[in-house]
Write a protein that holds these residues in place. Structure first.
Motif, short mmCIF file in Angstrom:
data_model
loop_
_atom_site.label_atom_id
_atom_site.label_comp_id
_atom_site.label_asym_id
_atom_site.label_seq_id
_atom_site.Cartn_x
_atom_site.Cartn_y
_atom_site.Cartn_z
N ILE A 145 0.81 -1.22 0.00
CA ILE A 145 0.00 0.00 0.00
C ILE A 145 0.85 1.27 0.00
CG2 ILE A 145 -1.87 -1.19 1.20
CD1 ILE A 145 -1.13 0.64 3.66
N THR A 146 2.15 1.14 0.31
CA THR A 146 3.02 2.32 0.31
C THR A 146 3.73 2.50 -1.03
OG1 THR A 146 5.05 1.20 1.10
CG2 THR A 146 3.46 1.90 2.76
N SER A 147 3.38 1.67 -2.01
CA SER A 147 4.03 1.73 -3.33
C SER A 147 2.99 1.68 -4.44
CB SER A 147 5.01 0.56 -3.49
OG SER A 147 5.45 0.45 -4.83
N ALA A 148 2.76 2.83 -5.08
CA ALA A 148 1.82 2.89 -6.20
C ALA A 148 2.29 2.02 -7.36
CB ALA A 148 1.64 4.33 -6.66
N ALA A 149 3.62 1.93 -7.53
CA ALA A 149 4.18 1.13 -8.61
C ALA A 149 3.84 -0.35 -8.44
CB ALA A 149 5.70 1.31 -8.68
N SER A 150 3.82 -0.83 -7.20
CA SER A 150 3.51 -2.25 -6.96
C SER A 150 2.04 -2.53 -7.26
CB SER A 150 3.84 -2.64 -5.51
OG SER A 150 2.93 -2.04 -4.59
N PHE A 151 1.18 -1.53 -7.08
CA PHE A 151 -0.24 -1.69 -7.41
C PHE A 151 -0.41 -1.78 -8.92
CE2 PHE A 151 -4.46 0.40 -8.19
CZ PHE A 151 -5.24 -0.63 -7.69
N GLU A 152 0.32 -0.96 -9.66
CA GLU A 152 0.27 -1.03 -11.12
C GLU A 152 0.81 -2.36 -11.63
OE1 GLU A 152 -1.22 1.15 -13.15
OE2 GLU A 152 -1.84 2.13 -11.29
N ASN A 212 -0.02 2.55 7.41
CA ASN A 212 -1.08 3.38 6.85
C ASN A 212 -0.67 4.84 6.70
OD1 ASN A 212 -3.91 3.46 5.92
ND2 ASN A 212 -4.19 4.84 7.66
N ASN A 213 0.22 5.31 7.57
CA ASN A 213 0.65 6.71 7.48
C ASN A 213 1.56 6.96 6.28
OD1 ASN A 213 2.65 5.08 8.68
ND2 ASN A 213 3.59 6.82 9.72
N GLU A 214 2.01 5.87 5.61
CA GLU A 214 2.85 6.01 4.42
C GLU A 214 2.09 5.57 3.16
OE1 GLU A 214 6.70 4.16 4.88
OE2 GLU A 214 6.59 4.39 7.07
N ARG A 215 0.80 5.40 3.28
CA ARG A 215 -0.02 4.87 2.21
C ARG A 215 0.02 5.73 0.94
NH1 ARG A 215 -4.73 1.63 1.83
NH2 ARG A 215 -4.75 1.33 4.10
N GLN A 216 0.20 5.05 -0.21
CA GLN A 216 0.13 5.70 -1.52
C GLN A 216 -1.07 5.21 -2.33
OE1 GLN A 216 3.73 5.44 -3.84
NE2 GLN A 216 5.03 6.27 -2.22
N VAL A 217 -1.59 4.05 -1.96
CA VAL A 217 -2.72 3.47 -2.69
C VAL A 217 -3.95 3.47 -1.77
CG1 VAL A 217 -3.58 1.52 -4.02
CG2 VAL A 217 -1.11 1.97 -3.93
N PRO A 218 -4.94 4.33 -2.02
CA PRO A 218 -6.14 4.35 -1.19
C PRO A 218 -6.84 3.00 -1.19
CG PRO A 218 -6.05 6.28 -2.61
CD PRO A 218 -4.97 5.34 -3.09
N LYS A 219 -7.39 2.64 -0.06
CA LYS A 219 -8.09 1.36 0.06
C LYS A 219 -9.21 1.26 -0.98
CE LYS A 219 -10.60 -1.55 3.38
NZ LYS A 219 -11.04 -1.67 4.79
N GLU A 220 -9.92 2.38 -1.18
CA GLU A 220 -11.04 2.39 -2.11
C GLU A 220 -10.59 2.08 -3.54
OE1 GLU A 220 -11.85 4.41 1.52
OE2 GLU A 220 -10.28 4.78 0.02
N GLU A 221 -9.41 2.54 -3.90
CA GLU A 221 -8.88 2.28 -5.24
C GLU A 221 -8.61 0.79 -5.44
OE1 GLU A 221 -5.29 3.79 -8.25
OE2 GLU A 221 -5.55 4.70 -6.26
N GLY A 222 -8.04 0.17 -4.41
CA GLY A 222 -7.80 -1.26 -4.48
C GLY A 222 -9.08 -2.06 -4.55
N GLN A 223 -10.06 -1.65 -3.74
CA GLN A 223 -11.35 -2.34 -3.73
C GLN A 223 -12.05 -2.22 -5.08
OE1 GLN A 223 -12.96 -0.23 -0.31
NE2 GLN A 223 -12.98 -2.13 0.89
N GLU A 224 -12.01 -1.04 -5.67
CA GLU A 224 -12.67 -0.83 -6.96
C GLU A 224 -12.04 -1.66 -8.05
OE1 GLU A 224 -12.60 3.33 -7.74
OE2 GLU A 224 -13.95 3.84 -6.08
N TYR A 225 -10.70 -1.72 -8.06
CA TYR A 225 -10.05 -2.52 -9.10
C TYR A 225 -10.35 -4.00 -8.90
CZ TYR A 225 -6.66 -4.73 -12.09
OH TYR A 225 -6.07 -5.52 -13.04
N ALA A 226 -10.30 -4.46 -7.65
CA ALA A 226 -10.60 -5.87 -7.37
C ALA A 226 -12.01 -6.22 -7.84
CB ALA A 226 -10.45 -6.16 -5.88
N ALA A 227 -12.96 -5.33 -7.57
CA ALA A 227 -14.34 -5.57 -7.99
C ALA A 227 -14.45 -5.64 -9.51
CB ALA A 227 -15.25 -4.48 -7.44
N SER A 228 -13.65 -4.82 -10.20
CA SER A 228 -13.72 -4.77 -11.67
C SER A 228 -13.21 -6.05 -12.33
CB SER A 228 -12.92 -3.57 -12.19
OG SER A 228 -11.51 -3.79 -12.08
#
Length: 223
Positions: free
Chosen positions: A87-94, A123-139
């Motif tokens: 969650i602290t790495s936007a690149a890992s989410f991509e 969580n204080n270093e978060r780069q990927v919002p939880k909602e963004e992860g949830q939305e992509y997972a749902a998609s």
């Protein structure tokens, strides 16, 4: 008792905590100095759901780019995929999105996907919002859980939910590659997680990480 065996592949870029997640579940341990995976590591664990036992054959793959070409060898014939990002790495989410594309191109049978947003203790270093992860997972029709190998948050629920989805897949999709079979067992399910009856065995073969990990068994209610 009915049983089903399933192959689970763990995917994600280097450093997201894939091995730590698996070791936390299988051995209930955490080590900040865990070595990078070479090729892949193999573990087994069992989850008892009511009167059915789900045996998970977990392949923890290397996240380093130089091992990327080896990945198809490990996710071939997989029944489930744990897609891990930090969650602290936007690149890992991509990077997770590229793994999803690769799975869709190379696996032509139904597969359970579960996204793990790891390191939620930071969580204080978060780069990927939880909602963004949830939305992509749902998609993509995937399960979604936030996890922390350090605090053990979400780890057991993740494997439990994957086991439940695998059982549903086995029962509803005839060509899923999963089959229920009868086993001779006197084990009974209850609502509690019980201490695993561990035995140490070498689970690593070929060009895999060399080491020993216990086989874990947990019991859960399907309800």
């Amino acid at each position: 008792m009915k049983s089903v065996e399933a192959k689970v592949v763990v995917l994600g870029t280097q450093g997201v905590g894939k091995t730590s997640v698996v070791l936390r579940y299988v051995g209930n341990s955490f080590n900040r100095a865990v070595s990078p995976t070479i090729g892949a590591s193999f573990f087994t664990c069992k989850v008892l759901l009511d009167s059915c036992r789900v045996k998970l054959q977990v392949w923890d793959t290397a996240g380093q780019e130089r091992f990327r070409s080896m990945a198809p060898m490990y996710y071939r014939n997989a029944n489930a995929a744990l897609l891990v990002y930090d969650i602290t790495s936007a690149a890992s989410f991509e990077d997770v999105k590229s793994w999803v594309s690769e799975l869709k191109k190379n696996i032509d049978t139904a597969i359970v996907m579960c996204m793990l947003a790891n390191k939620c203790d930071l969580n204080n270093e978060r780069q990927v919002p939880k909602e963004e992860g949830q939305e992509y997972a749902a998609s993509i029709g995937a399960l979604f859980l936030e996890t922390s190998a350090i605090s053990n948050e979400g780890i057991r629920p993740a494997f439990l939910e994957v086991a439940k989805e695998l059982l549903k897949l086995c029962e509803k999709v005839p060509n899923s590659g999963l089959n229920l079979y009868e086993t001779m067992s006197q084990e009974k399910s209850n609502n509690n997680i019980v201490s695993p009856r561990n035995h140490v065995k070498t689970n690593f073969v070929g060009n895999l990480h060399d080491g020993r990990e216990p086989e874990q068994q947990e019991r859960h209610s399907c309800c």
